[in-house]
Design a protein around this motif. Structure first.
Motif, mmCIF file in Angstrom:
data_model
loop_
_atom_site.group_PDB
_atom_site.id
_atom_site.type_symbol
_atom_site.label_atom_id
_atom_site.label_comp_id
_atom_site.label_asym_id
_atom_site.label_seq_id
_atom_site.Cartn_x
_atom_site.Cartn_y
_atom_site.Cartn_z
ATOM 1 N N TYR A 31 0.831 -1.216 0.000
ATOM 2 C CA TYR A 31 0.000 0.000 0.000
ATOM 3 C C TYR A 31 0.862 1.262 0.000
ATOM 4 O O TYR A 31 0.618 2.201 -0.770
ATOM 5 C CB TYR A 31 -0.914 -0.026 1.225
ATOM 6 C CG TYR A 31 -1.676 1.258 1.432
ATOM 7 C CD1 TYR A 31 -2.759 1.583 0.624
ATOM 8 C CD2 TYR A 31 -1.306 2.145 2.444
ATOM 9 C CE1 TYR A 31 -3.457 2.777 0.809
ATOM 10 C CE2 TYR A 31 -1.988 3.326 2.634
ATOM 11 C CZ TYR A 31 -3.066 3.634 1.817
ATOM 12 O OH TYR A 31 -3.747 4.815 2.006
ATOM 13 N N LEU A 32 1.896 1.290 0.845
ATOM 14 C CA LEU A 32 2.770 2.460 0.901
ATOM 15 C C LEU A 32 3.557 2.637 -0.397
ATOM 16 O O LEU A 32 3.783 3.764 -0.854
ATOM 17 C CB LEU A 32 3.724 2.340 2.093
ATOM 18 C CG LEU A 32 3.064 2.406 3.485
ATOM 19 C CD1 LEU A 32 4.108 2.165 4.571
ATOM 20 C CD2 LEU A 32 2.377 3.754 3.702
ATOM 21 N N ALA A 33 3.975 1.514 -1.003
ATOM 22 C CA ALA A 33 4.706 1.606 -2.272
ATOM 23 C C ALA A 33 3.810 2.180 -3.373
ATOM 24 O O ALA A 33 4.222 3.068 -4.145
ATOM 25 C CB ALA A 33 5.231 0.234 -2.670
ATOM 26 N N TRP A 66 1.820 9.426 -5.622
ATOM 27 C CA TRP A 66 2.172 10.820 -5.324
ATOM 28 C C TRP A 66 3.366 11.273 -6.149
ATOM 29 O O TRP A 66 3.463 12.450 -6.527
ATOM 30 C CB TRP A 66 2.469 10.985 -3.838
ATOM 31 C CG TRP A 66 1.223 11.037 -3.010
ATOM 32 C CD1 TRP A 66 0.779 10.106 -2.154
ATOM 33 C CD2 TRP A 66 0.252 12.079 -3.010
ATOM 34 N NE1 TRP A 66 -0.414 10.479 -1.591
ATOM 35 C CE2 TRP A 66 -0.769 11.712 -2.096
ATOM 36 C CE3 TRP A 66 0.128 13.299 -3.685
ATOM 37 C CZ2 TRP A 66 -1.874 12.501 -1.841
ATOM 38 C CZ3 TRP A 66 -0.991 14.090 -3.426
ATOM 39 C CH2 TRP A 66 -1.967 13.703 -2.515
ATOM 40 N N SER A 67 4.281 10.347 -6.459
ATOM 41 C CA SER A 67 5.388 10.703 -7.351
ATOM 42 C C SER A 67 4.864 11.050 -8.743
ATOM 43 O O SER A 67 5.320 12.021 -9.387
ATOM 44 C CB SER A 67 6.387 9.548 -7.442
ATOM 45 O OG SER A 67 6.946 9.272 -6.175
ATOM 46 N N ILE A 101 3.588 15.318 -12.591
ATOM 47 C CA ILE A 101 2.697 16.048 -13.512
ATOM 48 C C ILE A 101 2.605 17.518 -13.135
ATOM 49 O O ILE A 101 2.694 18.421 -13.980
ATOM 50 C CB ILE A 101 1.311 15.391 -13.521
ATOM 51 C CG1 ILE A 101 1.383 13.992 -14.132
ATOM 52 C CG2 ILE A 101 0.311 16.256 -14.272
ATOM 53 C CD1 ILE A 101 0.092 13.228 -14.093
ATOM 54 N N VAL A 102 2.456 17.798 -11.824
ATOM 55 C CA VAL A 102 2.294 19.186 -11.356
ATOM 56 C C VAL A 102 3.546 19.999 -11.630
ATOM 57 O O VAL A 102 3.507 21.072 -12.255
ATOM 58 C CB VAL A 102 1.912 19.204 -9.873
ATOM 59 C CG1 VAL A 102 1.933 20.637 -9.357
ATOM 60 C CG2 VAL A 102 0.546 18.558 -9.658
#
Length: 218
Positions: free
Chosen positions: A198-200, A206-207, A212-213
């Motif tokens: 889940y954390l991976a 988020w990466s 993208i941002v």
């Protein structure tokens, strides 16, 4: 004469008529006798089977009671032996630990004193001992001291009372079985794997979002 003949014929007719009636009676009596005989043969076997069943039930109950009594005796003996075992193991471990620590301390102090001039002049024989021999002698001396101290401590009533109380409380602890430990280990491994995955995935998400941002400059 006619009257006597009529009487004879009537008697003969009566005898002929009574003979068929008596045959069924004899057959019925024979069937009843057979039934009674069969009942007599079956009844004792049923009683014997009931008695054997009762004896088997009583034997199983006595065996179960004996097994329960044996288990209770074993549990009581194990508890008493377990208390002494914990106490002896505690004192034995304390003796080993004390001998190890005291041996290291004696060896260190001995080696430090051997480097002093006043010690070499005062006791040259001790100062001239090799370092390996110092470790051996220090371990032996520490072991003897640890054994003496442990035995004297073990014989003290207040210390024994305290150790017995601690051991009795440890006996009440319900330790997990091998199956419980295995199941708990599998649950921990599965939960850790799910949390890692889940954390991976969350980190990759988020990466991707931050790429993208910050990549577009918006």
């Amino acid at each position: 004469m006619a009257t006597r003949r009529e009487k004879d014929e009537a008697r003969k007719a009566q005898k002929k008529g009574s003979a068929p009636d008596s045959a069924p009676d004899s057959g019925a009596d024979a069937s009843l006798a057979v039934r009674k005989g069969s009942d007599l043969d079956v009844a004792p076997s049923a009683d014997e089977a009931g008695e054997e069943h009762d004896e088997a039930a009583e034997g199983s109950e006595e065996q179960a009671a004996g097994e329960e009594a044996g288990e209770d005796a074993e549990v009581a003996a194990a508890r008493q032996l377990g208390t002494d075992r914990y106490v002896m193991a505690g004192f034995f471990g304390a003796a080993i630990l004390g001998a190890y620590v005291l041996g290291k301390a004696i060896h260190g102090i001995w080696g430090n004193l051997s480097n002093r001039d006043w010690f070499s002049r005062a006791v040259p024989a001790l100062a001239a001992v090799a370092d390996e021999d110092k470790a051996t002698y220090a371990t032996v001396i520490a072991g003897v001291i640890a054994v003496i101290v442990t035995l004297r401590t073990y014989r003290r009533p207040d210390v024994r009372e305290w150790t017995d109380e601690v051991a009795s409380e440890l006996i009440k602890v319900k330790w997990p079985t091998k199956k419980d430990v295995t199941n708990s280990t599998m649950v921990v491994i599965a939960a850790s794997a799910v949390a890692t995955l889940y954390l991976a995935l969350l980190d990759r998400l988020w990466s991707f979002v931050t790429g993208i941002v910050y990549g577009t400059g918006s």
